[in-house]
Structures are given as C-alpha cells and as structure tokens.
Design a protein around this motif. Structure first.
Motif, short mmCIF file in Angstrom:
data_model
loop_
_atom_site.label_atom_id
_atom_site.label_comp_id
_atom_site.label_asym_id
_atom_site.label_seq_id
_atom_site.Cartn_x
_atom_site.Cartn_y
_atom_site.Cartn_z
N GLN A 211 0.83 -1.21 0.00
CA GLN A 211 0.00 0.00 0.00
C GLN A 211 0.86 1.26 0.00
O GLN A 211 0.51 2.27 -0.61
N TYR A 239 -7.61 -2.32 0.67
CA TYR A 239 -6.80 -1.12 0.77
C TYR A 239 -7.38 -0.13 1.77
O TYR A 239 -8.59 -0.07 1.98
N LEU A 243 -5.56 5.35 0.37
CA LEU A 243 -5.15 4.83 -0.93
C LEU A 243 -6.34 4.77 -1.88
O LEU A 243 -6.23 5.12 -3.06
#
Length: 271
Positions: A211, A239, A243
C-alpha cells in the motif's frame, strides 16, 4: 566562401554584379552557371544545417517520450503488445461493444493534458480489461500532441521486481526509482490491481508495504487507468481509505468506470 567546395573555387570568377541581399558582395560566376552570392550560399547552408539539427532534436524528443511505453513498461503477457481497438472482438449490441466505445471516448479525453481523472476498468478475469487498457494507452501514446510518456505496468510484476531489488542494490527496479518513474509519466496503466493481495494465504488485505508503494505512485498522479477483478466493496477490504481516495480521483465526476458484468471469460477453454 567557407561553405563552397575548394576545387570549385579555383574556377570561380568575380563578376561586375552585386548581391541584392548583401549589396557590398560581388557575385561570383562558375563556368556557364548563373552568378551567385557566396554569402547567400553560406547562409543557406547554415540554415539547412540548423534545420537538420532541429529535425534531429525533435525526433529524439519524440523518441524520448514515445518509446517509454515499450522501453519501460512492466508487462507479464507479451501478447498484450499486439492488442488494439481494431482486434478487440465484440458482438454487436454486447456489453463488450458498449465498453469498447466508452474506452475510446475516455482515451480521447486523455489526449487533452488538462483532463485530470482516473479510470477504473473492472470485471471478472479474461473479459478483456487489459486489452482495452493497453489499446487506450497505445492510442494516446501515438496521437497526443505534443508527445507525452505513457506506461503500462502489471502491479504483480512491479512489486516482484521491487522486492527483488532488496537483494540487488544495483537493480533498476528500486522502490524510489519506480515510484518516481510511475509518478511522472503522463498516462499510466496499473494492470490487475488487487491480485497481489489475493495470493496471500492468511488474509486478502494488501500488506502495508504494498500500500505504501501504490500510495507513493497514485499520490503523485491524476491520470491513471486501473484494471481490477474486484468491485469497490472488495477493494475497500484490501486497501486503506487514503489509498482508495487516490485510486478514485475524478472517477465518479467524469463517469470513469468501465464495468463488465455479463461478458464471459474470453480465454476459457471449452471442452
């Protein structure tokens, strides 16, 4: 006189005529040829040389951008280089045909450098997402004026190369170099986003490091085409919100989602 052939100069004679451009310069005559001004000849030669230098520089400039796609892309299926809108097979009235038309429309928008929005192409494996994405990218790469760098990157292969660089400090594929390169190109395809987490055995959440890399790239960008097998709910489980917000830049506002729901896996063998 510097631009003239030395042997020819032996046969040149001055005339009583003067150049209209350079009034102080007498015209010269060579055998039965029309009299000429040596200064005009030299200036024309210099202009031609400058023109050739400029053309060469422009060609190098274009190559520097145009060839980024082939030179720096990270692709795990070489057959994708053959993909184009022309060989994307669709049936009239099908979902695939509708999606191809939308992909062409969005690709046209990316020809405008001021168009700042990501595009998400989502659907099951094998429906042609990567084919559409690289077709869009190639179209922009070949036609955008002035030239701009475009890049196609398989997320899985990118992460593998970066991790491999941990043991090879001289590797080209270090995290810092890749984040810098991917962050700067005019148009980027991140192919098969989310699959890097699906290979984990314990859970499907992407690692903190993965990430970090993806955030580093997407945080610098406003023009990215993302292909994924996952929907928004599934992506939100993999995620973190920061992000995701970078992935979705401009997507909703610009109707930047190309979704496959009905199209079948084109690579599935029937037996």
């Amino acid at each position: 006189m510097a631009g003239l052939n030395f042997e020819l100069l032996k046969h040149v004679k001055k005339t009583n005529e003067y150049c209209q451009v350079h009034p102080e310069q007498q015209l010269l005559a060579l055998a039965n040829h029309i009299p000429f001004c040596p200064r005009c000849v030299e200036e024309k030669r210099r202009h031609k040389n400058n023109e050739l230098v400029t053309i060469g520089a422009l060609r190098s400039y274009k190559r520097g951008f145009y060839e980024v796609l082939k030179k720096d892309s990270i692709i795990d299926d070489e057959n994708l280089w053959q993909a184009s809108f022309e060989n994307y097979e669709v049936e009239a009235g099908s979902e695939a045909e509708v999606n191809m038309k939308k992909a062409k429309q969005i690709a046209y928008k990316y020809m405008d450098r001021d168009y700042q929005a990501n595009t998400i192409i989502t659907g099951n494996p094998g429906v042609g997402k990567s084919h559409l994405a690289i077709s869009m990218l190639k179209g922009v790469n070949e036609n955008i004026k002035p030239n701009a760098s475009c890049l196609f990157v398989s997320v899985n292969e990118l992460l593998r190369l970066i991790k491999d660089s941990f043991n090879h400090p001289d590797s080209y594929y270090t995290e810092s170099r890749m984040v810098d390169l991917l962050g700067k190109v005019s148009l980027l395809v991140l192919d098969d986003l989310g699959s890097e987490a699906s290979f984990k055995r314990d859970n499907r959440e992407a690692s903190e490091y993965v990430q970090q890399v993806l955030f580093g790239v997407l945080n610098k960008r406003n023009r990215t085409i993302i292909t994924t097998n996952l929907n928004s709910d599934e992506l939100s489980k993999i995620y973190n919100p920061k992000l995701l917000s970078r992935m979705y830049k401009g997507v909703m506002k610009n109707d930047g989602i190309i979704k496959f729901k009905e199209t079948q896996d084109k690579r599935m063998a029937i037996f």
